[in-house]
Motif scaffolding. Structure first.
Motif, PDB file in Angstrom:
ATOM      1  N   ALA A 163       0.778  -1.220  -0.086  1.00  0.00           N
ATOM      2  CA  ALA A 163      -0.097   0.066   0.045  1.00  0.00           C
ATOM      3  C   ALA A 163       0.716   1.317   0.098  1.00  0.00           C
ATOM      4  CB  ALA A 163      -0.892   0.082   1.112  1.00  0.00           C
ATOM      5  N   SER A 164       1.957   1.167   0.547  1.00  0.00           N
ATOM      6  CA  SER A 164       3.178   2.337   0.260  1.00  0.00           C
ATOM      7  C   SER A 164       4.413   1.630   0.342  1.00  0.00           C
ATOM      8  CB  SER A 164       3.049   3.139   1.591  1.00  0.00           C
ATOM      9  OG  SER A 164       3.903   4.207   1.661  1.00  0.00           O
ATOM     10  N   ASP A 165       5.265   2.024  -0.781  1.00  0.00           N
ATOM     11  CA  ASP A 165       6.676   1.745  -1.035  1.00  0.00           C
ATOM     12  C   ASP A 165       7.445   2.537  -1.931  1.00  0.00           C
ATOM     13  OD1 ASP A 165       7.103   0.242  -3.784  1.00  0.00           O
ATOM     14  OD2 ASP A 165       5.288  -0.435  -3.193  1.00  0.00           O
ATOM     15  N   GLN A 207       1.926  -5.304   6.394  1.00  0.00           N
ATOM     16  CA  GLN A 207       1.872  -5.756   7.736  1.00  0.00           C
ATOM     17  C   GLN A 207       3.023  -6.790   7.870  1.00  0.00           C
ATOM     18  OE1 GLN A 207      -1.799  -7.241   8.966  1.00  0.00           O
ATOM     19  NE2 GLN A 207      -2.194  -5.094   9.378  1.00  0.00           N
ATOM     20  N   LYS A 208       3.602  -7.590   6.981  1.00  0.00           N
ATOM     21  CA  LYS A 208       4.543  -8.381   6.937  1.00  0.00           C
ATOM     22  C   LYS A 208       5.987  -7.626   7.178  1.00  0.00           C
ATOM     23  CE  LYS A 208       6.401 -12.396   5.465  1.00  0.00           C
ATOM     24  NZ  LYS A 208       6.109 -13.759   6.332  1.00  0.00           N
ATOM     25  N   LEU A 209       6.229  -6.441   6.869  1.00  0.00           N
ATOM     26  CA  LEU A 209       7.280  -5.636   6.919  1.00  0.00           C
ATOM     27  C   LEU A 209       7.236  -4.963   8.591  1.00  0.00           C
ATOM     28  CD1 LEU A 209       7.315  -3.486   3.765  1.00  0.00           C
ATOM     29  CD2 LEU A 209       8.691  -5.641   4.447  1.00  0.00           C
ATOM     30  N   CYS A 210       6.567  -5.304   9.242  1.00  0.00           N
ATOM     31  CA  CYS A 210       6.238  -4.532  10.618  1.00  0.00           C
ATOM     32  C   CYS A 210       6.492  -5.544  11.605  1.00  0.00           C
ATOM     33  CB  CYS A 210       4.843  -4.292  10.773  1.00  0.00           C
ATOM     34  SG  CYS A 210       4.530  -2.816  11.941  1.00  0.00           S
ATOM     35  N   ILE A 211       7.375  -6.298  11.489  1.00  0.00           N
ATOM     36  CA  ILE A 211       7.874  -7.377  12.280  1.00  0.00           C
ATOM     37  C   ILE A 211       8.443  -6.802  13.523  1.00  0.00           C
ATOM     38  CG2 ILE A 211       9.386  -9.259  12.913  1.00  0.00           C
ATOM     39  CD1 ILE A 211       9.129 -10.112   9.795  1.00  0.00           C
ATOM     40  N   GLY A 212       8.137  -7.109  14.855  1.00  0.00           N
ATOM     41  CA  GLY A 212       8.512  -6.842  16.045  1.00  0.00           C
ATOM     42  C   GLY A 212       7.704  -5.517  16.792  1.00  0.00           C
ATOM     43  N   LYS A 213       6.704  -5.165  15.988  1.00  0.00           N
ATOM     44  CA  LYS A 213       5.703  -4.068  16.524  1.00  0.00           C
ATOM     45  C   LYS A 213       4.589  -4.708  16.878  1.00  0.00           C
ATOM     46  CE  LYS A 213       8.395  -0.598  14.682  1.00  0.00           C
ATOM     47  NZ  LYS A 213       9.727  -0.390  15.350  1.00  0.00           N
ATOM     48  N   THR A 214       3.594  -3.985  17.696  1.00  0.00           N
ATOM     49  CA  THR A 214       2.394  -4.406  18.074  1.00  0.00           C
ATOM     50  C   THR A 214       1.387  -4.642  17.060  1.00  0.00           C
ATOM     51  OG1 THR A 214       1.412  -2.265  18.600  1.00  0.00           O
ATOM     52  CG2 THR A 214       2.718  -3.419  20.374  1.00  0.00           C
ATOM     53  N   HIS A 215       0.596  -5.614  17.236  1.00  0.00           N
ATOM     54  CA  HIS A 215      -0.425  -5.770  16.153  1.00  0.00           C
ATOM     55  C   HIS A 215      -1.199  -4.395  15.826  1.00  0.00           C
ATOM     56  CE1 HIS A 215      -3.619  -7.486  13.575  1.00  0.00           C
ATOM     57  NE2 HIS A 215      -4.548  -7.121  14.391  1.00  0.00           N
ATOM     58  N   HIS A 225      -0.312  -1.324  16.332  1.00  0.00           N
ATOM     59  CA  HIS A 225       0.802  -0.307  15.654  1.00  0.00           C
ATOM     60  C   HIS A 225       0.730  -0.568  14.034  1.00  0.00           C
ATOM     61  CE1 HIS A 225       4.109   2.375  15.074  1.00  0.00           C
ATOM     62  NE2 HIS A 225       4.601   1.276  14.498  1.00  0.00           N
ATOM     63  N   CYS A 226       0.910  -1.916  13.763  1.00  0.00           N
ATOM     64  CA  CYS A 226       0.881  -2.317  12.194  1.00  0.00           C
ATOM     65  C   CYS A 226      -0.348  -2.097  11.686  1.00  0.00           C
ATOM     66  CB  CYS A 226       1.476  -3.773  12.311  1.00  0.00           C
ATOM     67  SG  CYS A 226       3.030  -4.040  13.041  1.00  0.00           S
ATOM     68  N   LEU A 227      -1.313  -2.497  12.446  1.00  0.00           N
ATOM     69  CA  LEU A 227      -2.632  -2.096  11.568  1.00  0.00           C
ATOM     70  C   LEU A 227      -2.936  -0.692  11.474  1.00  0.00           C
ATOM     71  CD1 LEU A 227      -5.131  -3.724  10.612  1.00  0.00           C
ATOM     72  CD2 LEU A 227      -6.100  -3.463  12.938  1.00  0.00           C
ATOM     73  N   SER A 228      -2.531   0.345  12.260  1.00  0.00           N
ATOM     74  CA  SER A 228      -2.616   1.710  12.017  1.00  0.00           C
ATOM     75  C   SER A 228      -1.972   1.962  11.099  1.00  0.00           C
ATOM     76  CB  SER A 228      -2.279   2.462  13.461  1.00  0.00           C
ATOM     77  OG  SER A 228      -2.279   3.650  13.318  1.00  0.00           O
ATOM     78  N   ILE A 229      -0.598   1.610  10.805  1.00  0.00           N
ATOM     79  CA  ILE A 229       0.246   2.037   9.884  1.00  0.00           C
ATOM     80  C   ILE A 229      -0.576   1.334   8.428  1.00  0.00           C
ATOM     81  CG2 ILE A 229       2.187   1.855   8.560  1.00  0.00           C
ATOM     82  CD1 ILE A 229       3.669   1.861  11.401  1.00  0.00           C
ATOM     83  N   TYR A 230      -0.796   0.511   8.293  1.00  0.00           N
ATOM     84  CA  TYR A 230      -1.499  -0.127   7.077  1.00  0.00           C
ATOM     85  C   TYR A 230      -2.702   0.545   6.845  1.00  0.00           C
ATOM     86  CZ  TYR A 230      -3.730  -4.053   4.232  1.00  0.00           C
ATOM     87  OH  TYR A 230      -4.199  -4.512   3.250  1.00  0.00           O
ATOM     88  N   ILE A 261      -3.300   2.440   3.299  1.00  0.00           N
ATOM     89  CA  ILE A 261      -4.487   2.025   2.511  1.00  0.00           C
ATOM     90  C   ILE A 261      -5.172   3.326   2.205  1.00  0.00           C
ATOM     91  CG2 ILE A 261      -6.673   0.989   2.313  1.00  0.00           C
ATOM     92  CD1 ILE A 261      -4.419  -1.059   1.649  1.00  0.00           C
ATOM     93  N   LYS A 262      -5.574   3.971   3.104  1.00  0.00           N
ATOM     94  CA  LYS A 262      -6.400   5.136   2.730  1.00  0.00           C
ATOM     95  C   LYS A 262      -5.407   6.075   2.031  1.00  0.00           C
ATOM     96  CE  LYS A 262      -8.932   5.308   7.240  1.00  0.00           C
ATOM     97  NZ  LYS A 262      -8.945   6.055   8.422  1.00  0.00           N
ATOM     98  N   ARG A 263      -4.129   6.513   1.934  1.00  0.00           N
ATOM     99  CA  ARG A 263      -3.443   7.227   1.042  1.00  0.00           C
ATOM    100  C   ARG A 263      -3.567   6.788  -0.172  1.00  0.00           C
ATOM    101  NH1 ARG A 263       1.909   8.003  -0.680  1.00  0.00           N
ATOM    102  NH2 ARG A 263       2.343  10.112  -1.098  1.00  0.00           N
ATOM    103  N   TYR A 264      -3.449   5.203  -0.228  1.00  0.00           N
ATOM    104  CA  TYR A 264      -3.174   4.700  -1.710  1.00  0.00           C
ATOM    105  C   TYR A 264      -4.548   4.952  -2.484  1.00  0.00           C
ATOM    106  CZ  TYR A 264      -2.770   0.487  -4.780  1.00  0.00           C
ATOM    107  OH  TYR A 264      -2.574  -0.492  -5.742  1.00  0.00           O
ATOM    108  N   LEU A 265      -5.922   4.736  -1.725  1.00  0.00           N
ATOM    109  CA  LEU A 265      -7.117   4.860  -2.211  1.00  0.00           C
ATOM    110  C   LEU A 265      -7.323   6.472  -2.700  1.00  0.00           C
ATOM    111  CD1 LEU A 265      -9.143   2.391  -0.184  1.00  0.00           C
ATOM    112  CD2 LEU A 265      -8.350   2.146  -2.505  1.00  0.00           C
TER     113      LEU A 265
END
Length: 115
Positions: A25-27, A71-79, A81-86, A90-94
């Motif tokens: 969604a962002s790279d 989310q796969k790139l968010c290893i070591g962070k809380t679920h 936190h990762c869901l918030s970033i994801y 997605i919102k920016r992508y859309l």
């Protein structure tokens, strides 16, 4: 990506189908002098293709999905936190594609396979 063009009248476009594979969604894998992210690059390309083929916003339908690669790139962070970033990505992508897609269809999000 793949490209399919069909025309009922020689020299006139009536249908254009373009498939672009965007895993995140962002790279920043695909940048240009005018864009900073893959998603911005895809939006620029799609908008240019609409213009090139004499089509408008109303002629376009975008079928989209990014999987859960972010989310796969968010290893070591809380679920959470990762869901918030994801969700933010997605919102920016859309929002980027909202400006060029007359209609958007979001297909099911797929899980990421372990290597």
């Amino acid at each position: 990506g793949a490209r399919y063009v069909e025309s009922a009248i020689p020299g006139e476009m009536s249908h254009v189908l373009e498939i672009m594979t965007i895993d995140h969604a962002s790279d920043i894998a695909q940048q240009t002098p005018y864009t900073e992210t893959t998603q911005e690059t895809a939006t620029l390309h799609f908008g240019n293709q609409l213009q090139f083929n004499g089509m408008t916003y109303d002629d376009s339908v975008c079928v989209m999905n990014t999987g859960l690669h972010d989310q796969k790139l968010c290893i070591g962070k809380t679920h959470d936190h990762c869901l918030s970033i994801y969700s933010k990505n997605i919102k920016r992508y859309l929002n980027l594609f909202h400006n060029i897609c007359g209609a958007m269809v979001w297909i099911s999000t797929t899980p990421v396979r372990n290597p």
